[in-house]
Design a protein around this motif. Sequence first.
Motif, PDB file in Angstrom:
ATOM      1  N   ASP A   8       0.832  -1.203   0.000  1.00 56.97           N
ATOM      2  CA  ASP A   8       0.000   0.000   0.000  1.00 56.97           C
ATOM      3  C   ASP A   8       0.866   1.252   0.000  1.00 56.97           C
ATOM      4  O   ASP A   8       0.471   2.284  -0.524  1.00 56.97           O
ATOM      5  CB  ASP A   8      -0.934   0.019   1.214  1.00 56.97           C
ATOM      6  CG  ASP A   8      -2.033  -1.034   1.110  1.00 56.97           C
ATOM      7  OD1 ASP A   8      -2.361  -1.445  -0.026  1.00 56.97           O
ATOM      8  OD2 ASP A   8      -2.552  -1.447   2.163  1.00 56.97           O
ATOM      9  N   ASP A   9       2.043   1.172   0.597  1.00 58.99           N
ATOM     10  CA  ASP A   9       2.984   2.286   0.636  1.00 58.99           C
ATOM     11  C   ASP A   9       3.692   2.353  -0.713  1.00 58.99           C
ATOM     12  O   ASP A   9       4.449   1.452  -1.074  1.00 58.99           O
ATOM     13  CB  ASP A   9       3.993   2.061   1.766  1.00 58.99           C
ATOM     14  CG  ASP A   9       4.908   3.246   1.992  1.00 58.99           C
ATOM     15  OD1 ASP A   9       5.225   3.966   1.017  1.00 58.99           O
ATOM     16  OD2 ASP A   9       5.339   3.437   3.144  1.00 58.99           O
ATOM     17  N   GLY A  14       8.369  -4.330  -3.362  1.00 55.47           N
ATOM     18  CA  GLY A  14       8.467  -5.632  -2.713  1.00 55.47           C
ATOM     19  C   GLY A  14       8.742  -6.722  -3.731  1.00 55.47           C
ATOM     20  O   GLY A  14       8.134  -6.733  -4.802  1.00 55.47           O
ATOM     21  N   VAL A  15       9.678  -7.614  -3.394  1.00 57.23           N
ATOM     22  CA  VAL A  15       9.993  -8.734  -4.277  1.00 57.23           C
ATOM     23  C   VAL A  15      10.120 -10.019  -3.473  1.00 57.23           C
ATOM     24  O   VAL A  15      10.533 -10.016  -2.318  1.00 57.23           O
ATOM     25  CB  VAL A  15      11.283  -8.499  -5.100  1.00 57.23           C
ATOM     26  CG1 VAL A  15      11.133  -7.321  -6.029  1.00 57.23           C
ATOM     27  CG2 VAL A  15      12.490  -8.323  -4.212  1.00 57.23           C
ATOM     28  N   ARG A  16       9.739 -11.100  -4.110  1.00 53.12           N
ATOM     29  CA  ARG A  16       9.912 -12.442  -3.555  1.00 53.12           C
ATOM     30  C   ARG A  16      10.852 -13.188  -4.496  1.00 53.12           C
ATOM     31  O   ARG A  16      10.606 -13.257  -5.700  1.00 53.12           O
ATOM     32  CB  ARG A  16       8.576 -13.162  -3.453  1.00 53.12           C
ATOM     33  CG  ARG A  16       8.683 -14.557  -2.862  1.00 53.12           C
ATOM     34  CD  ARG A  16       7.299 -15.180  -2.646  1.00 53.12           C
ATOM     35  NE  ARG A  16       6.555 -14.416  -1.657  1.00 53.12           N
ATOM     36  CZ  ARG A  16       5.436 -13.720  -1.927  1.00 53.12           C
ATOM     37  NH1 ARG A  16       4.926 -13.704  -3.151  1.00 53.12           N
ATOM     38  NH2 ARG A  16       4.816 -13.049  -0.971  1.00 53.12           N
ATOM     39  N   ILE A  17      11.916 -13.747  -3.930  1.00 54.94           N
ATOM     40  CA  ILE A  17      12.894 -14.485  -4.721  1.00 54.94           C
ATOM     41  C   ILE A  17      12.785 -15.959  -4.368  1.00 54.94           C
ATOM     42  O   ILE A  17      12.840 -16.336  -3.194  1.00 54.94           O
ATOM     43  CB  ILE A  17      14.326 -13.983  -4.448  1.00 54.94           C
ATOM     44  CG1 ILE A  17      14.445 -12.515  -4.849  1.00 54.94           C
ATOM     45  CG2 ILE A  17      15.344 -14.844  -5.185  1.00 54.94           C
ATOM     46  CD1 ILE A  17      15.741 -11.859  -4.423  1.00 54.94           C
ATOM     47  N   SER A  18      12.626 -16.760  -5.405  1.00 56.45           N
ATOM     48  CA  SER A  18      12.551 -18.203  -5.239  1.00 56.45           C
ATOM     49  C   SER A  18      13.253 -18.846  -6.431  1.00 56.45           C
ATOM     50  O   SER A  18      12.716 -18.888  -7.530  1.00 56.45           O
ATOM     51  CB  SER A  18      11.086 -18.648  -5.169  1.00 56.45           C
ATOM     52  OG  SER A  18      11.003 -20.036  -5.004  1.00 56.45           O
ATOM     53  N   ILE A 117       9.459  -1.548   7.113  1.00 55.79           N
ATOM     54  CA  ILE A 117       9.788  -0.945   5.803  1.00 55.79           C
ATOM     55  C   ILE A 117       8.848   0.220   5.493  1.00 55.79           C
ATOM     56  O   ILE A 117       9.216   1.129   4.747  1.00 55.79           O
ATOM     57  CB  ILE A 117       9.790  -2.000   4.670  1.00 55.79           C
ATOM     58  CG1 ILE A 117      10.584  -1.495   3.446  1.00 55.79           C
ATOM     59  CG2 ILE A 117       8.387  -2.391   4.271  1.00 55.79           C
ATOM     60  CD1 ILE A 117      12.046  -1.404   3.619  1.00 55.79           C
ATOM     61  N   CYS A 118       7.658   0.231   6.074  1.00 58.41           N
ATOM     62  CA  CYS A 118       6.674   1.283   5.785  1.00 58.41           C
ATOM     63  C   CYS A 118       6.670   2.414   6.816  1.00 58.41           C
ATOM     64  O   CYS A 118       5.964   3.398   6.632  1.00 58.41           O
ATOM     65  CB  CYS A 118       5.279   0.669   5.714  1.00 58.41           C
ATOM     66  SG  CYS A 118       5.058  -0.471   4.324  1.00 58.41           S
TER      67      CYS A 118
END
Length: 120
Positions: A8-9, A14-18, A117-118
């Motif tokens: 929302d900020d 934002g990232v997701r690493i897989s 982080i926000c």
Amino acid sequence: MLSLIPFDDDRVVGVRISGKITRPDFDRMVEKLNEVLAAHDKVRVYVELESFGGVAMDTLLEDLKFGLRHWNDVERKVVVSDADWVHRLGNLSARLFTQIEVKVFGRDQMEDARAWICQP
């Protein structure tokens, strides 16, 4: 694989690493970072590291170039991971790159990481 995580900020990417990070993954993240930097002086980066299978060589080079160009554009970074090496690297990064607030949280602290982080 790298996937974007919505926040929302609008200062936060934002990232997701897989697994392995490929050039198309990286390009999507850079596009999002550039969008945020067009609207704000600084960007905040949130990373959930599920697993890390490396980075394609062409992607690594582009990452280094992007990082050098935007050295002062990152205000805050958080990584969520249970891997011990990530915690050690995060602590080292916090000492080396003092202009960026860097924190590493365990996966059981994900909500705390998202809140941090926000924060203003």
